[in-house]
Motif scaffolding. Structure first.
Motif, PDB file in Angstrom:
ATOM      1  N   GLU A 142       0.834  -1.206   0.000  1.00  0.00           N
ATOM      2  CA  GLU A 142       0.000   0.000   0.000  1.00  0.00           C
ATOM      3  C   GLU A 142       0.869   1.257   0.000  1.00  0.00           C
ATOM      4  OE1 GLU A 142      -2.737  -0.213   3.227  1.00  0.00           O
ATOM      5  OE2 GLU A 142      -3.865  -1.892   2.355  1.00  0.00           O
ATOM      6  N   ALA A 143       2.072   1.138   0.566  1.00  0.00           N
ATOM      7  CA  ALA A 143       3.015   2.259   0.585  1.00  0.00           C
ATOM      8  C   ALA A 143       3.865   2.310  -0.680  1.00  0.00           C
ATOM      9  CB  ALA A 143       3.912   2.159   1.816  1.00  0.00           C
ATOM     10  N   ALA A 162       0.289 -12.513   0.386  1.00  0.00           N
ATOM     11  CA  ALA A 162      -0.386 -11.299   0.857  1.00  0.00           C
ATOM     12  C   ALA A 162      -0.120 -10.132  -0.082  1.00  0.00           C
ATOM     13  CB  ALA A 162       0.077 -10.965   2.271  1.00  0.00           C
ATOM     14  N   ALA A 163       1.112 -10.011  -0.574  1.00  0.00           N
ATOM     15  CA  ALA A 163       1.438  -8.938  -1.517  1.00  0.00           C
ATOM     16  C   ALA A 163       0.649  -9.100  -2.805  1.00  0.00           C
ATOM     17  CB  ALA A 163       2.939  -8.933  -1.799  1.00  0.00           C
ATOM     18  N   ALA A 164       0.578 -10.324  -3.310  1.00  0.00           N
ATOM     19  CA  ALA A 164      -0.144 -10.583  -4.560  1.00  0.00           C
ATOM     20  C   ALA A 164      -1.639 -10.337  -4.392  1.00  0.00           C
ATOM     21  CB  ALA A 164       0.106 -12.014  -5.024  1.00  0.00           C
ATOM     22  N   GLY A 168      -0.037  -6.007  -5.106  1.00  0.00           N
ATOM     23  CA  GLY A 168       1.262  -5.372  -4.991  1.00  0.00           C
ATOM     24  C   GLY A 168       2.329  -6.193  -5.673  1.00  0.00           C
ATOM     25  N   ARG A 169       3.538  -5.671  -5.673  1.00  0.00           N
ATOM     26  CA  ARG A 169       4.638  -6.357  -6.335  1.00  0.00           C
ATOM     27  C   ARG A 169       5.419  -7.203  -5.338  1.00  0.00           C
ATOM     28  NH1 ARG A 169       5.842  -5.817 -11.209  1.00  0.00           N
ATOM     29  NH2 ARG A 169       8.044  -6.264 -10.896  1.00  0.00           N
ATOM     30  N   THR A 170       5.904  -8.348  -5.825  1.00  0.00           N
ATOM     31  CA  THR A 170       6.687  -9.231  -4.982  1.00  0.00           C
ATOM     32  C   THR A 170       7.714  -9.980  -5.826  1.00  0.00           C
ATOM     33  OG1 THR A 170       6.571 -10.984  -3.302  1.00  0.00           O
ATOM     34  CG2 THR A 170       5.033 -11.158  -5.145  1.00  0.00           C
TER      35      THR A 170
END
Length: 231
Positions: A142-143, A162-164, A168-170
């Motif tokens: 989120e940041a 959780a990122a996916a 978000g990117r991982t």
């Protein structure tokens, strides 16, 4: 050295040697290209610091040339071969003295991935550890941060997932070759990351390299080298 002037087969053969990173970087700095390393007399190679006779003999052994199946796998899975110092190779990782001379990557590596934090932990995650990791990963994406981890079962998987799930990117850093299904349970997650353009699966190890225990400490320096911070 111009990356474009070096055949991909030479880079694959160089990766297949599985030389220690410092030794591999020294050879490339000294000779310029993998083909020049292959052609150098073993005695000349041994004169360099850290190049043992066994490493010198390996460098000149043509049996390490890539097989057609390796090349086919790279093409079929759109694997990028990133050379240290070239466009696309992560700058933060390249700054390490023992940075891998090349990386294999499936998926996307973006300039924004330099803003990354590593989340790693035990394979036997508790309910509390799982909850904290999930919250941390979501807060990070989120940041605008990228979450980096090692793709293992437990905390690593929870961080990637959780990122996916938060779009978000991982980045997944493996301790084996890209074609080795380890851990098998995480293959659907890895495929989702690649297919949805959420990051990349990366490794310094050539195709076929198994997840031997000694590879994981080496893998960990790449996780660190890709990250601005760790938790």
């Amino acid at each position: 050295m111009s990356e474009a002037s070096v055949p991909i087969e030479d880079w694959l053969r160089f990766a297949n040697l599985q030389l220690p990173a410092r030794a591999a970087n020294l050879l490339l700095e000294t000779y310029g290209t993998p083909s020049a390393v292959f052609a150098a007399p073993p005695g000349e190679l041994q004169a360099l610091p850290g190049i043992a006779p066994s490493l010198a003999a390996r460098a000149g052994d043509p049996s390490y040339a890539p097989k057609s199946a390796q090349i086919a796998y790279l093409e079929r899975n759109a694997v990028s071969v990133l050379i240290r110092g070239s466009v696309g190779y992560p700058e933060t990782l390249a700054a390490l003295p023992d940075a891998p001379p090349l990386l294999f990557a499936r998926g996307t590596l973006l300039e924004s991935d330099k803003f990354a934090v590593a989340l790693v932990g035990t394979r036997r995650a508790t309910a509390y550890g799982s909850a904290v990791t999930t919250r941390l990963a979501r807060d990070l994406v989120e940041a605008g941060m990228t979450v980096v981890s090692g793709g293992a079962l437990g905390i690593d998987s929870i961080a990637h997932r959780a990122a996916a799930e938060a779009n978000g990117r991982t980045l997944v850093v493996l301790g084996c070759g890209l074609d080795v299904r380890y851990p098998a349970e995480n293959q659907p997650l890895f495929q989702q990351i690649v297919e949805r353009g959420l990051g990349a699966i990366v490794t310094e190890f050539p195709l076929g390299a198994q997840p031997d225990h000694w590879r994981f400490p080496l893998r960990n320096r790449i996780i660190s080298g890709l990250s601005m911070g760790r938790s």
